[in-house]
Design a protein around this motif. Structure first.
Motif: not given
Ligand code: COA
Ligand code: ZN
Length: 303
Positions: A34-36, A43-44, A268-271
């Motif tokens: 999701e973060l990708g 991303i670590e 930002l919305r996705a985050l």
């Protein structure tokens, strides 16, 4: 055109490493995926460390095998020694992030090695990664202060920086492991770092332990730093650093940067959507503020 700043997400590494509950591998993989898709630069994902030292990340191999990598996003993993590199290499991360500390005591507590022993491992890691296409970042913990020793002299930090440069590392992170940095110090050390000849790109890694996290980001930016580690929801902390608490919060940092005219590439919305699921996933409230307050354009009706 606005200037680019790079946000590097560490929630599934720094955030998950010291939780008292094990986050299921399925959930880790889903969150990384999701973060990708949120526009983060890096991303670590996990750590290839001793599973006895960090039981929560004992599933690093499976996580790296199962994530779906998004084009344009770099994937990094933390390693403490050559054994970590050997485990990481088959997964072809873009980067291994080698951890050692500026202070002797934290290095011993966290890694069970002297700094010289860690540096010797770093040499092995640099040699082992050469020609593989995997970059070596080195993160210098306690660069702005040690929770046991207190002040860490700037000379000590820059002596290590010089040795890292000589070794040919691809990037250096100055890390404030337990939120002891202040904006004046960050500005001064960033200027000094960037003035050294031949230094690789700098990352700043802040924890918000004493409420100075975003002020430190501003000071770093003003002094020329462009890369910042941050953690979704503000989760995070080193289990071998007394008093450690959350990293600077990714969505809070992203909103601040956007409001100041920086381009982070982040949705930002996705985050926020990902962050708002974290309390359920980890079983506690998050310190991040924007997930609670909403974005600045989320206005309220007149009453
Ligand atoms: N991955 C997996 N296992 C590892 C490993 C690695 N990178 N490095 C060592 N090990 C294993 C050894 O095989 C050994 O296993 P065994 O007990 O089953 O034989 C065990 O870990 C201890 O190895 P040893 O070399 O004696 O290490 P140590 O106990 O002195 O610990 C570290 C050294 C660096 C491995 C350990 O302190 C560590 O992983 N620290 C990381 C802490 C961390 O991630 N902190 C937060 C992030 S900065
Ligand atoms: Zn950290």
């Amino acid at each position: 055109m606005s200037q680019r700043a790079f946000l590097q997400e560490v929630v599934t590494r720094d955030g998950f490493q010291s939780l008292d509950r094990f986050i299921a591998t399925d959930d880790k993989v889903a969150l990384i995926d999701e973060l990708g898709r949120t526009g983060l630069a890096k991303i670590e994902a996990t750590s290839f460390v001793s599973p006895k030292a960090i039981p929560n990340l004992a599933d690093a191999d499976e996580v790296m095998r199962r994530i779906t990598r998004v084009e344009g996003v770099e994937y990094a993993v933390l390693v403490p020694n050559l054994r970590g590199l050997d485990r990481a290499l088959p997964h072809r991360p873009h980067e291994v992030n080698f951890a050692m500390s500026a202070s002797a005591t934290h290095n011993r507590m966290n890694l069970r090695m002297t700094r010289e022993e860690s540096f010797a491992q770093l040499g092995e890691v640099v040699r082992g990664a050469a020609g593989t296409g995997v970059r070596v970042q080195v993160s210098l913990s306690t660069s702005f202060g040690c929770p046991v020793e207190g002040r860490v002299p700037e000379e000590v930090v820059f002596d290590w920086v010089a040795r890292f440069v000589q070794l040919g590392v691809d990037g250096i992170t100055l890390a404030d492991t337990t939120g002891m940095a202040n904006p004046l110090q960050v500005g001064g050390m960033t200027v000094r770092y960037l003035a050294q000849p031949g230094v690789p790109p700098l990352t700043l890694h802040f924890h918000n332990t004493r409420g100075m996290g975003l002020a430190n980001v501003c000071a770093g930016l003003a002094a020329g730093a462009r890369r910042f580690d941050a953690s979704l929801g503000g989760l995070g902390g080193c289990p071998y650093a007394p008093g450690a608490s959350g990293n600077i919060c990714t969505e809070d940092t992203a909103l601040m940067l956007r409001e100041m005219g920086w381009d982070t590439g982040v949705d930002l919305r996705a985050l926020l959507a990902a962050s708002r699921r974290l309390p359920t996933l980890v079983g506690k409230e998050m310190p991040g503020q924007v997930a609670k307050a909403g974005l600045t354009e989320d206005l309220h009706p007149e009453k």
